[in-house]
Design an enzyme around this catalytic site. Structure first.
Site, PDB file in Angstrom:
ATOM      1  N   ARG A  61     -25.473   9.403  10.408  1.00 26.77           N
ATOM      2  CA  ARG A  61     -24.407   9.660   9.440  1.00 26.77           C
ATOM      3  C   ARG A  61     -23.519  10.804   9.931  1.00 26.77           C
ATOM      4  O   ARG A  61     -23.919  11.618  10.751  1.00 26.77           O
ATOM      5  CB  ARG A  61     -25.008  10.032   8.076  1.00 26.77           C
ATOM      6  CG  ARG A  61     -25.664   8.884   7.343  1.00 26.77           C
ATOM      7  CD  ARG A  61     -26.244   9.353   6.013  1.00 26.77           C
ATOM      8  NE  ARG A  61     -27.279  10.376   6.202  1.00 26.77           N
ATOM      9  CZ  ARG A  61     -27.095  11.675   6.101  1.00 26.77           C
ATOM     10  NH1 ARG A  61     -25.900  12.164   5.766  1.00 26.77           N
ATOM     11  NH2 ARG A  61     -28.085  12.531   6.301  1.00 26.77           N
ATOM     12  N   LYS A 203     -26.011   4.738   1.972  1.00 28.56           N
ATOM     13  CA  LYS A 203     -25.993   6.074   1.396  1.00 28.56           C
ATOM     14  C   LYS A 203     -24.792   6.285   0.471  1.00 28.56           C
ATOM     15  O   LYS A 203     -24.827   7.138  -0.421  1.00 28.56           O
ATOM     16  CB  LYS A 203     -26.003   7.127   2.505  1.00 28.56           C
ATOM     17  CG  LYS A 203     -27.342   7.228   3.220  1.00 28.56           C
ATOM     18  CD  LYS A 203     -28.500   7.513   2.270  1.00 28.56           C
ATOM     19  CE  LYS A 203     -29.798   7.756   3.028  1.00 28.56           C
ATOM     20  NZ  LYS A 203     -30.969   7.863   2.115  1.00 28.56           N
ATOM     21  N   HIS A 222     -34.189  10.992  -3.549  1.00 29.33           N
ATOM     22  CA  HIS A 222     -34.306  10.613  -2.145  1.00 29.33           C
ATOM     23  C   HIS A 222     -35.789  10.607  -1.806  1.00 29.33           C
ATOM     24  O   HIS A 222     -36.324  11.566  -1.243  1.00 29.33           O
ATOM     25  CB  HIS A 222     -33.543  11.612  -1.267  1.00 29.33           C
ATOM     26  CG  HIS A 222     -33.441  11.186   0.165  1.00 29.33           C
ATOM     27  ND1 HIS A 222     -33.443  12.080   1.214  1.00 29.33           N
ATOM     28  CD2 HIS A 222     -33.326   9.960   0.726  1.00 29.33           C
ATOM     29  CE1 HIS A 222     -33.346  11.428   2.349  1.00 29.33           C
ATOM     30  NE2 HIS A 222     -33.271  10.145   2.090  1.00 29.33           N
ATOM     31  N   SER A 241     -35.242  12.969   6.543  1.00 28.13           N
ATOM     32  CA  SER A 241     -35.443  12.006   7.621  1.00 28.13           C
ATOM     33  C   SER A 241     -36.475  12.509   8.619  1.00 28.13           C
ATOM     34  O   SER A 241     -36.435  13.661   9.045  1.00 28.13           O
ATOM     35  CB  SER A 241     -34.108  11.754   8.330  1.00 28.13           C
ATOM     36  OG  SER A 241     -34.262  10.872   9.404  1.00 28.13           O
ATOM     37  N   LYS A 245     -41.547   9.452   4.998  1.00 27.88           N
ATOM     38  CA  LYS A 245     -41.418   8.720   3.731  1.00 27.88           C
ATOM     39  C   LYS A 245     -41.776   7.244   3.889  1.00 27.88           C
ATOM     40  O   LYS A 245     -42.539   6.699   3.105  1.00 27.88           O
ATOM     41  CB  LYS A 245     -39.985   8.823   3.179  1.00 27.88           C
ATOM     42  CG  LYS A 245     -39.553  10.172   2.706  1.00 27.88           C
ATOM     43  CD  LYS A 245     -38.289  10.106   1.858  1.00 27.88           C
ATOM     44  CE  LYS A 245     -37.151   9.349   2.487  1.00 27.88           C
ATOM     45  NZ  LYS A 245     -36.692   9.952   3.765  1.00 27.88           N
ATOM     46  N   THR A 246     -41.203   6.615   4.910  1.00 30.97           N
ATOM     47  CA  THR A 246     -41.441   5.178   5.111  1.00 30.97           C
ATOM     48  C   THR A 246     -42.864   4.922   5.570  1.00 30.97           C
ATOM     49  O   THR A 246     -43.559   4.046   5.037  1.00 30.97           O
ATOM     50  CB  THR A 246     -40.449   4.624   6.145  1.00 30.97           C
ATOM     51  OG1 THR A 246     -39.115   4.794   5.645  1.00 30.97           O
ATOM     52  CG2 THR A 246     -40.690   3.140   6.390  1.00 30.97           C
ATOM     53  N   ASP A 260     -37.103   4.694   0.347  1.00 31.00           N
ATOM     54  CA  ASP A 260     -36.096   5.735   0.573  1.00 31.00           C
ATOM     55  C   ASP A 260     -35.396   6.232  -0.687  1.00 31.00           C
ATOM     56  O   ASP A 260     -35.092   7.408  -0.784  1.00 31.00           O
ATOM     57  CB  ASP A 260     -35.046   5.219   1.561  1.00 31.00           C
ATOM     58  CG  ASP A 260     -34.143   6.315   2.085  1.00 31.00           C
ATOM     59  OD1 ASP A 260     -34.665   7.379   2.474  1.00 31.00           O
ATOM     60  OD2 ASP A 260     -32.927   6.107   2.111  1.00 31.00           O
ATOM     61  N   ARG A 326     -33.488   2.716  14.728  1.00 31.57           N
ATOM     62  CA  ARG A 326     -33.833   2.260  13.374  1.00 31.57           C
ATOM     63  C   ARG A 326     -34.132   0.771  13.333  1.00 31.57           C
ATOM     64  O   ARG A 326     -33.672  -0.017  14.161  1.00 31.57           O
ATOM     65  CB  ARG A 326     -32.654   2.523  12.429  1.00 31.57           C
ATOM     66  CG  ARG A 326     -32.344   3.987  12.183  1.00 31.57           C
ATOM     67  CD  ARG A 326     -33.190   4.562  11.085  1.00 31.57           C
ATOM     68  NE  ARG A 326     -32.820   5.936  10.778  1.00 31.57           N
ATOM     69  CZ  ARG A 326     -33.227   6.581   9.681  1.00 31.57           C
ATOM     70  NH1 ARG A 326     -34.006   5.980   8.801  1.00 31.57           N
ATOM     71  NH2 ARG A 326     -32.863   7.827   9.463  1.00 31.57           N
TER      72      ARG A 326
END
Length: 540
Positions: A61, A203, A222, A241, A245-246, A260, A326
């Site tokens: 981003r 996002k 988030h 990031s 989390k994933t 996410d 990704r």
């Protein structure tokens, strides 16, 4: 003009202002979008069947290029210290030029939902010039049933044209940038240009929901989420990031809600998305079997992943383009994903930090006040190589674990979260998925087996029965022993050879926390201020 696919005749592209486009492709599915992406030279198919694309010079981003229109609605409600202002005139110029830029081009359109709860979801229409972008957003948002498309009227419209280069004087962007993400909260329009990084689209939906949902009593977060297989005990995983989390929410012993973005409302939690967006650097079947299987198959989209030009086998250790490689894939690619993407109120909240300084314990129990302190702090640490020009280890404090996506002041989200935690008596934990035994480059990454063991104990309730000590630097409660976890991991200073260096590093990090939090002190009560880290005794 050629139009194909399932569309809604009541509100077509002509109503939005498009004219002279060579083709409009409405709500195409995965096979058709694969064909278009290959035909247009946008992507290649790799071994296993995934579609692999490159995002050009933007491999992440571009938060410095994100702007929000200032008007009567946003002027007094947006957190302008964190959001860049854009005039209505500049935005309208940009929109006008976007529509002109589309003439003669093929445009792909998707009608989608942002949010699994029908009460709070936002109907979103996305126009893209790239076929693989259309597949990406179709994968990451929620797909309506075919019969729902006939009456679909969008509440949010996104236009993503990477080939358009903004003019700073005419459009209000930065002088030294050819990229813009412009959001008009009143018109509910998002314009993205100059970047092929697909994550900007998802996002933008998240940022919009972060603005509108708090007024409805819904906490946008988030975070990833999962729930016990009996559906009774859900958990939230906050984190920036790269903190896990994933990976950690994809637990084979629990049901995945989402990886996410999650909402927490009066009826419980719900996923905002219909897919997952996993980092793939060093991805392996052994360490992350479910993500591996979801990634290496038809229907997954890979970003900036290197592969053998002859065999087309992906190389997940290849970081020549970026470390931010990704994989995007539908939720249903995870075998234990929830079919509804909804669950009841959480019993546990996990705040993930990748502490590259190597001084935080692998898990700590937080009081509600400490949870608010760490939520507002949003701490993790970045290491060399993750960003251009970054050397060594630097702290990152991203409030609410998602500062770039917050249109409102952090205190609004913290107040809402605190109320929900108190009302539903939620247990809160801080988990270090980062380093132990020394800083990054000296110590080692926290063993994922130990992290999973500690999380399992926290989520099944057994960890609450452990004996705890008070950490001398951060003041939170740390278990003294947990079955299946190396005993010294729970005492960070014991993992360092140089105890004096540990003490100095820990004290320095405490000071960083204190300095960062000064901007929030006038917005919180005394109990939260008292929860700040403070060195209480000498090193253990």
């Amino acid at each position: 003009m050629n139009e194909t696919g399932t569309r809604n005749g009541a509100y077509g592209a002509d109503k939005f202002g498009f004219s002279g486009v060579s083709a409009l492709y409405w709500n195409l599915g995965t096979p058709a979008l694969y064909e278009h992406a290959i035909r247009k030279g946008e992507a290649e198919i790799v071994e296993g069947g995934a579609l692999c694309a490159e995002t050009g010079h933007h491999t992440g981003r571009s938060p410095k290029d994100k702007f929000t229109v200032v008007d009567e609605l946003s002027e007094k409600t947006v957190w302008w210290e964190n959001n860049k202002k854009l005039s209505k005139e500049h935005f309208n110029n940009l929109l006008k030029d976007f529509l002109a830029h589309a003439k003669g081009k093929e445009i792909f359109v998707q009608d989608l939902y942002g949010g699994a709860d029908p009460k709070y979801r936002i109907k979103t229409r996305v126009f893209t010039e790239l076929a693989w972008h259309s597949l990406f957003i179709r994968t990451l948002l929620r797909r309506p049933e075919i019969q729902e498309l006939t009456s679909f009227v969008p509440e949010l419209t996104i236009l993503c044209f990477p080939s358009f280069k903004p003019d700073p004087k005419r459009h209000g962007g930065r002088e030294d940038s050819d990229t813009m993400v412009a959001i008009d909260l009143s018109q509910k329009i998002v314009l993205i240009c100059g970047s092929s990084y697909a994550g900007e689209m998802k996002k933008s939906v998240f940022s919009t929901l972060n603005y509108y949902l708090p007024a409805q009593g819904v906490m946008p977060m988030h975070c990833s989420a999962n729930v016990s297989n009996d559906g009774k005990e859900s958990a939230l995983f906050f984190g920036l990031s790269g903190t896990g989390k994933t990976t950690l929410s994809a637990d084979p012993g629990r049901t995945l809600i989402g990886d996410d973005e999650t909402g927490w409302g009066p009826d419980g939690i719900f996923n905002f998305e219909g897919g997952c967006y996993a980092k793939t650097v060093n991805l392996s079947r052994e360490n992350e079997p479910m993500i591996w299987d979801a990634t290496n198959r038809f229907g997954a989209i890979l970003e900036n992943v290197g592969f053998d030009p002859v065999t087309r086998v992906p190389d997940y250790t290849d970081v020549s383009k970026t470390e931010n490689t990704r994989s995007a894939y539908p939720l249903e690619f995870i075998p234990n994903a929830s079919k509804t993407s909804r669950a009841g109120h959480p019993k546990n909240i996990i705040m993930l930090t990748a502490d590259a300084f190597g001084v935080m314990p692998p898990i700590a129990k937080l009081t509600p006040e400490q949870a608010m302190y760490h939520f507002l702090s949003g701490y993790t640490a970045k290491v060399a190589g993750t960003e251009k020009g970054l050397v060594g280890v630097v702290p990152e404090f991203s409030t609410c674990f998602g500062a770039p996506f917050l249109p409102r002041h952090p205190s609004e989200y913290a107040k809402l979260l605190r109320e929900y935690i108190a009302k539903h008596r939620v247990d809160c934990w801080l988990v270090n998925s980062g380093w132990t035994g020394g800083k990054y480059g000296v110590g080692r990454r926290m063993p994922i087996k130990a992290t999973r063991t500690l999380l399992t104990a926290a989520l099944n309730g057994s960890l609450k029965n452990a004996d705890f000590r008070t950490d001398p630097y951060f003041g939170f409660a740390v278990p003294t022993s947990v079955s299946g976890v190396e005993p010294h991991l729970l005492y960070p200073s014991k993992t360092w050879q140089d105890k004096a260096e540990f003490d100095k590093t820990a004290r320095d990090l405490v000071g960083m926390f204190q300095k960062n939090f000064t901007k929030f002190e006038s917005h919180v009560d005394a109990e939260i201020r008292k929860a700040a880290p403070e060195v209480r005794i000498a090193a253990e």
